[in-house]
Design a protein around this motif. Structure first.
Motif, PDB file in Angstrom:
ATOM      1  N   ASN A 137      11.968  67.087  62.814  1.00 52.86           N
ATOM      2  CA  ASN A 137      11.604  68.363  62.907  1.00 52.86           C
ATOM      3  C   ASN A 137      12.402  69.551  63.181  1.00 52.86           C
ATOM      4  N   ASP A 183       9.430  60.523  51.003  1.00 44.75           N
ATOM      5  CA  ASP A 183       8.249  61.463  51.401  1.00 44.75           C
ATOM      6  C   ASP A 183       9.054  62.488  52.374  1.00 44.75           C
ATOM      7  N   PRO A 184       9.538  61.965  53.454  1.00 45.42           N
ATOM      8  CA  PRO A 184      10.155  63.025  54.549  1.00 45.42           C
ATOM      9  C   PRO A 184      11.309  63.960  53.638  1.00 45.42           C
ATOM     10  N   CYS A 214      11.489  64.705  50.350  1.00 46.29           N
ATOM     11  CA  CYS A 214      10.774  65.751  49.694  1.00 46.29           C
ATOM     12  C   CYS A 214      10.145  66.752  50.469  1.00 46.29           C
ATOM     13  N   GLU A 215       9.724  66.504  51.710  1.00 48.26           N
ATOM     14  CA  GLU A 215       9.276  67.448  52.575  1.00 48.26           C
ATOM     15  C   GLU A 215      10.211  68.536  53.128  1.00 48.26           C
ATOM     16  N   ILE A 216      11.287  67.712  53.220  1.00 50.00           N
ATOM     17  CA  ILE A 216      12.719  68.753  53.629  1.00 50.00           C
ATOM     18  C   ILE A 216      12.971  69.763  52.599  1.00 50.00           C
ATOM     19  N   LYS A 241      13.787  70.401  59.634  1.00 52.64           N
ATOM     20  CA  LYS A 241      12.782  71.061  58.916  1.00 52.64           C
ATOM     21  C   LYS A 241      12.721  72.756  59.338  1.00 52.64           C
ATOM     22  N   GLU A 268      11.429  70.677  50.003  1.00 47.91           N
ATOM     23  CA  GLU A 268      10.795  71.811  49.763  1.00 47.91           C
ATOM     24  C   GLU A 268      11.044  73.184  50.736  1.00 47.91           C
ATOM     25  N   LEU A 269      11.467  72.873  51.738  1.00 46.57           N
ATOM     26  CA  LEU A 269      11.852  74.123  52.744  1.00 46.57           C
ATOM     27  C   LEU A 269      13.289  74.584  52.464  1.00 46.57           C
TER      28      LEU A 269
END
Length: 259
Positions: A170, A195-196, A198-200, A173, A202-203
């Motif tokens: 978190n 997956d984590p 990819c989530e990072i 991110k 994106e930001l």
């Protein structure tokens, strides 16, 4: 009479012009000074050392510049232009003697640094405060993990590990667009699943998205994710037994080795 009046007017205009020029130069000086950093350091020196060194690095962690300053009564000072493209490092001492080092962010304002053989503490500006807060939090989680392990509380240890990992994820991110978040992310790049990661991504901005090391790890994690999904479909499926010959010439079934 008129000539004297004109001369007085001319003198007044010259004084006003000089005052305006002076004010302009003062404002320029103040503006330049505001854009720079001042690093005030204290060091608990084990071995005698007369100077401290400040290293700056480019985006690829190659040395960009080196500055030195004298150490007087355990204190030292650096100053210069703000530099936020990467972390910098303050180093005191030379191998084989004791070496003190600390990561700092050359952010405008006054930076306070305390260095010891076991730790360093940084603060005084926004990003350096953020960096120290992150380090303190991670250290606290690690202490709890070690304590739970030493006391044999395995479930508690797993809980603290999850809490630390969630905090770290978190934190990245929320800070991936600043120098602190980017540094933490790159330091722990190889600890993320697909997956984590990819989530990072994106930001993140293009500095992270176009980084070759990041793209290589992302591609590896994607292939690893596909491999695991492919392996998962065989879970619970009964294998076909068959016989092989051991190095001793003895026929051995796969089922003989199970369990």
């Amino acid at each position: 009479m008129g000539l004297v009046y004109l001369q007085k007017q001319k003198i007044m205009i010259n004084k006003m012009f000089i005052s305006l020029i002076t004010l302009f130069l003062v404002l320029i000086f103040a503006s330049c000074k505001e854009e720079g950093f001042k690093l005030e350091g204290k060091a608990n020196l084990v071995d005698k050392c007369e100077y401290a060194m400040l290293f700056t690095f480019d985006a690829n962690d190659r040395i960009l510049s080196v500055d030195t300053t004298d150490i007087k009564n355990g204190t030292f000072e650096f100053s210069g232009k703000e530099y936020l493209s990467n972390y910098s490092v303050v180093s005191i001492g030379n191998y084989p003697n004791t070496v003190l080092s600390a990561e700092v962010i050359l952010e405008k304002g006054t930076i306070k640094l305390e260095m010891d053989t076991a730790y360093y503490k940084i603060g005084g500006t926004k990003f350096n405060d953020l960096h120290q807060s992150y380090i303190d939090s991670i250290n606290l989680y690690n202490e709890k993990i070690i304590q739970a392990f030493d006391e044999g509380y395995n479930d508690k240890r797993k809980e603290y590990v999850k809490m630390r990992n969630d905090f770290q994820f978190n934190f990245i991110k929320n800070n991936i667009l600043n120098v602190v978040g980017k540094k933490v992310f790159m330091d722990d790049l190889y600890s993320f699943f697909y997956d984590p990661l990819c989530e990072i991504m994106e930001l993140a901005d293009d500095e992270i998205k176009l980084n070759k090391e990041v793209l290589k790890e992302l591609d590896y994690r994607k292939k690893e994710e596909e491999r695991l999904k492919n392996a998962e479909k065989w879970r619970g499926v009964e294998f076909t037994d068959f016989t092989l010959t051991s190095v001793n010439g003895k026929p051995t079934k796969i089922s003989d080795l199970y369990g």
